[in-house]
Design an enzyme around this catalytic site. Structure first.
Site, PDB file in Angstrom:
ATOM      1  N   ARG A 105      43.369  51.654  -1.446  1.00  0.00           N
ATOM      2  CA  ARG A 105      43.316  52.209  -0.096  1.00  0.00           C
ATOM      3  C   ARG A 105      42.116  53.127   0.021  1.00  0.00           C
ATOM      4  O   ARG A 105      41.459  53.421  -0.963  1.00  0.00           O
ATOM      5  CB  ARG A 105      44.611  52.953   0.228  1.00  0.00           C
ATOM      6  N   ASN A 143      45.151  59.145   6.398  1.00  0.00           N
ATOM      7  CA  ASN A 143      46.046  59.675   5.379  1.00  0.00           C
ATOM      8  C   ASN A 143      45.226  60.248   4.229  1.00  0.00           C
ATOM      9  O   ASN A 143      44.456  59.528   3.591  1.00  0.00           O
ATOM     10  CB  ASN A 143      46.958  58.563   4.844  1.00  0.00           C
ATOM     11  N   GLU A 144      45.362  61.539   4.018  1.00  0.00           N
ATOM     12  CA  GLU A 144      44.699  62.218   2.901  1.00  0.00           C
ATOM     13  C   GLU A 144      43.208  61.891   2.781  1.00  0.00           C
ATOM     14  O   GLU A 144      42.761  61.256   1.807  1.00  0.00           O
ATOM     15  CB  GLU A 144      45.418  61.912   1.590  1.00  0.00           C
ATOM     16  N   CYS A 153      30.211  58.261  -1.045  1.00  0.00           N
ATOM     17  CA  CYS A 153      29.757  56.886  -0.831  1.00  0.00           C
ATOM     18  C   CYS A 153      28.248  56.821  -1.018  1.00  0.00           C
ATOM     19  O   CYS A 153      27.527  57.746  -0.643  1.00  0.00           O
ATOM     20  CB  CYS A 153      30.155  56.409   0.565  1.00  0.00           C
ATOM     21  N   GLU A 306      54.596  65.727   3.498  1.00  0.00           N
ATOM     22  CA  GLU A 306      55.108  65.029   2.317  1.00  0.00           C
ATOM     23  C   GLU A 306      55.489  66.105   1.300  1.00  0.00           C
ATOM     24  O   GLU A 306      54.619  66.803   0.793  1.00  0.00           O
ATOM     25  CB  GLU A 306      54.049  64.106   1.700  1.00  0.00           C
TER      26      GLU A 306
HETATM   27  C1  GAL Z   1      50.476  61.029  -1.375  1.00  0.00           C
HETATM   28  C2  GAL Z   1      50.119  59.999  -0.313  1.00  0.00           C
HETATM   29  C3  GAL Z   1      51.268  59.049  -0.065  1.00  0.00           C
HETATM   30  C4  GAL Z   1      51.769  58.552  -1.385  1.00  0.00           C
HETATM   31  C5  GAL Z   1      52.233  59.712  -2.217  1.00  0.00           C
HETATM   32  C6  GAL Z   1      52.829  59.255  -3.527  1.00  0.00           C
HETATM   33  O1  GAL Z   1      49.336  61.592  -1.942  1.00  0.00           O
HETATM   34  O2  GAL Z   1      49.780  60.600   0.916  1.00  0.00           O
HETATM   35  O3  GAL Z   1      50.806  57.988   0.728  1.00  0.00           O
HETATM   36  O4  GAL Z   1      50.729  57.891  -2.010  1.00  0.00           O
HETATM   37  O5  GAL Z   1      51.140  60.532  -2.477  1.00  0.00           O
HETATM   38  O6  GAL Z   1      53.233  60.329  -4.323  1.00  0.00           O
HETATM   39 ZN    ZN Z   2      28.646  54.666   2.880  1.00  0.00          ZN
END
Ligand code: GAL
Ligand code: ZN
Length: 648
Positions: A105, A143-144, A153, A306
């Site tokens: 991802r 996400n993150e 990059c 989370e």
């Molecule tokens: C976070 C992430 C989630 C999942 C989780 C697993 O860093 O945002 O998508 O990957 O960790 O622990």
């Molecule tokens: Zn690039």
């Protein structure tokens, strides 16, 4: 925005037939909100242009019927295969110029125009589709950002972008050459088009160039985030409430988090005190520092979208949180300003990269210990919503500057150096006394604190110097450590000034020589609070008026100061010219806390108390971070117990 509690739900990971039962169970658990959608691009757009939100329409309908609200994630952290196959140039390139493959991802380049276009399309469709959906109370973008190494990059688009960035910043190539000192090793550029990215080379790239590259990456990530935020705000108008989930390891990332938080309505964090392969959790102080950092981003209470409940890991699983331990971390989080918490995740997936990221419910689909803990936690904290939203006031601030952190990353100067560890060591010293601490950007106003701590602040510009002097004159206490004010904003040293270059007056010292100490290598210094081991780095200090609190113990440097204290105006300045022992730092912190009359509590090792105030009432959050019975303030605590107590 009020406080609420819930879970991260991935309804697409289970047979639709399970959904009603799952939602009923969530209601029983006390769930008020779920986060959905953030990785589900292919469900929303199976083929180019075929937008279909019916799956999530159905999920939202079902949730609505049971009174559960939604945080909806934009799915851009996981572009679908059709998109990457059509435009492989979307993929980031690593330092060896290898593309990052589809399959994980966050592998897209933030500057890629095609990716921006497809981002715009999916986010626009999504926002238009749900703009009148009142049960969506907030949006999470992506996400993150920057996590898992996705913050660098080296593709061609980035190369062009970097050159343009430099052109804009320096105007002329001569100016750039001067600022970077490219005369060294014959690196003088005749035009901006000759400038490389910091790809693998022999030894290292120019430190000024590397710092500019990190600034450029930071700008790229933040612009991409703003690009999404703007689309949402445009469509959702007044109703837009936007956040993004910040990952752990924020000091290791190449983007300025404060800058990103500016675009958000609230800061959100993913709180994982332990993860894949760790034998034990990070320290209680480290978790606290993380929370204080997140609160510092907007200088307001925040969300945790989370919060770990089960053990986690991709290929290697981490430590199993002991009974009540993960629940205690949730109490600690609300104590430090999390006004809402979502646990990750409702249930463990049975497939995919994260099938060992264990949820509240395991793959056996039974309600066990974790389920009971979450339920109890929700029930208890819901009685304190107003308290959880009350502002936290601190009299101590820790100041950081991302450019300084990056400069250290580029040149750590000792194999034992780690920015976060240095910050944490000092933070822990104050944390031990159960004080309130804010962790904020050094550009923020700090004039109202009593104490400011600036660990390893190599870059102190004229402006910061001025603000520190004003602060101290009026009675503030400043704590500085080794390598303070040795560099300018170009990441170059100062010519003709003794170190700490901009702060000789403030500190009343001059550093004559320094010694870098490698892992496992120590020197010793004696003084006020007993002997300290010196690690990472030590500075041989000559006092120019400061009181010398510690001197070295080895043959050649007995005359040299290691820790000093200077009076400046009404205030005081501690200078700690080494990475000292935690025990000594804890004593210095205690002296500072007492002198400044800062609220603090003595607790047994591993027991944390955190006070909060609401109206005229005082509350104490009490957390036992140990596996032993403890007693504090007359309260008995079982292993990993946590309590909220109203103090009369
Ligand atoms: C976070 C992430 C989630 C999942 C989780 C697993 O860093 O945002 O998508 O990957 O960790 O622990
Ligand atoms: Zn690039």
């Amino acid at each position: 925005m009020k406080s609420f509690f819930g879970v991260d739900y991935y309804p697409e990971h289970w047979p639709v037939e399970m959904m009603d039962k799952d939602i009923n169970r969530m209601v029983d658990m006390g769930v008020e909100v779920v986060r959905i959608g953030e990785f589900a691009w292919h469900i929303m757009e199976k083929n180019e242009g075929e937008y279909d939100f019916s799956f999530f329409d159905m999920v939202i309908e079902k949730l609505k019927k049971r009174g559960i609200k939604v945080i909806f994630g934009t799915p851009t952290a996981t572009p679908p295969a059709w998109l990457i196959n059509k435009y492989p140039e979307i993929l980031q390139r690593d330092e060896n110029l290898m593309p990052r493959s589809f399959g994980g991802r966050r592998m897209y380049c933030y500057n890629n125009e095609t990716y921006r276009e497809y981002t715009k399309r999916i986010v626009t469709e999504l926002a238009n589709h749900y703009k009148n959906e009142d049960s969506i109370i907030a949006w999470q973008i992506d996400n993150e950002f920057g996590h898992e190494g996705s913050d660098l990059c080296f593709c061609d688009t980035c190369k062009r972008g970097f050159r343009n960035y430099l052109k804009e910043k320096y105007g002329t190539v001569d100016n750039l050459n001067k600022s970077w000192g490219t005369v060294f090793w014959s690196q003088t550029y005749n035009s901006f088009d000759e400038i490389p990215l910091p790809l693998k080379t022999i030894t290292h790239h120019n430190p000024s160039m590397q710092l500019d590259y990190k600034r450029f990456m930071s700008k790229s990530i933040n612009e991409y985030a703003k690009f999404q935020v703007d689309i949402l705000r445009d469509i959702l108008g007044e109703k837009a409430f936007i956040t993004t989930n910040i990952a752990g390891g924020y000091f290791d990332k190449n983007f300025d988090h404060k800058q990103m938080a500016k675009e958000m309505d609230i800061a959100s964090y993913d709180n994982y005190p332990v993860w894949g392969g760790l034998k034990e959790p990070i320290t209680p102080a480290n978790i606290a520092m993380d929370l204080d950092f997140i609160r510092g981003l907007k200088r307001k209470n925040f969300w945790i979208v989370e919060e770990l409940m089960g053990a986690q890991g991709h290929t290697i699983i981490g430590y199993l949180p002991r009974p009540n331990q993960a629940k205690m971390w949730a109490y600690q989080a609300v104590a430090h300003g999390a006004q809402s918490i979502l646990f990750f995740r409702y249930r463990t997936a049975t497939f995919g990269t994260e099938e060992f990221c264990l949820g509240i419910i395991d793959q056996d689909n039974r309600e066990g210990r974790k389920y009971r803990e979450v339920k109890e936690f929700f029930k208890d904290v819901k009685g304190y919503r107003e308290l959880l939203q009350s502002p936290i006031k601190s009299e101590i601030a820790f100041l950081y500057d991302y450019e300084n952190i990056w400069a250290w990353k580029i040149q750590p100067q000792s194999t034992a150096f780690n920015f976060k560890e240095e910050m944490l060591k000092l933070y822990t010293a104050f944390y031990r006394h159960n004080t309130h601490i804010d962790v904020i950007d050094s550009k923020d106003d700090f004039s109202n604190y009593k104490v400011v701590v600036l660990p390893v602040m190599m870059i102190v510009d004229e402006e910061l110097k001025h603000r520190l002097e004003e602060f101290t004159k009026k009675g503030g206490t400043v704590v500085l450590t080794y390598r303070t004010s040795i560099k300018d904003r170009n990441n170059n040293l100062y010519l003709g000034k003794a170190m700490p270059c901009n702060l000789n007056d403030l500190t009343g010292i001059e550093v004559e020589e320094i010694e870098s100490l490698q892992e496992g290598q120590f020197a010793y210094a004696d003084g006020k609070f007993g002997r300290t081991k010196c690690s990472v780095m030590r500075e041989m200090i000559n006092s120019k008026g400061a009181e010398v609190l510690y001197t070295y113990q080895d043959k050649f440097y007995r005359e040299k100061g290691c820790i000093t204290l200077n009076k400046f105006g009404q205030g005081e300045v501690y200078y700690i010219g080494t990475s000292a022992d935690e025990e000594i730092l804890t004593k210095i912190a205690e002296e500072i806390v007492i002198k400044n009359d800062i609220e603090h509590y003595n607790t047994p090792y591993g027991v944390e108390v955190y006070t909060r105030y609401l109206n005229d009432k005082k509350y104490m959050f009490v957390m036992n971070h140990t596996d032993e019975d403890k007693e504090v303030l007359g309260i008995k605590l079982m292993p990993y117990d946590s309590k909220i107590i109203e103090v009369k």
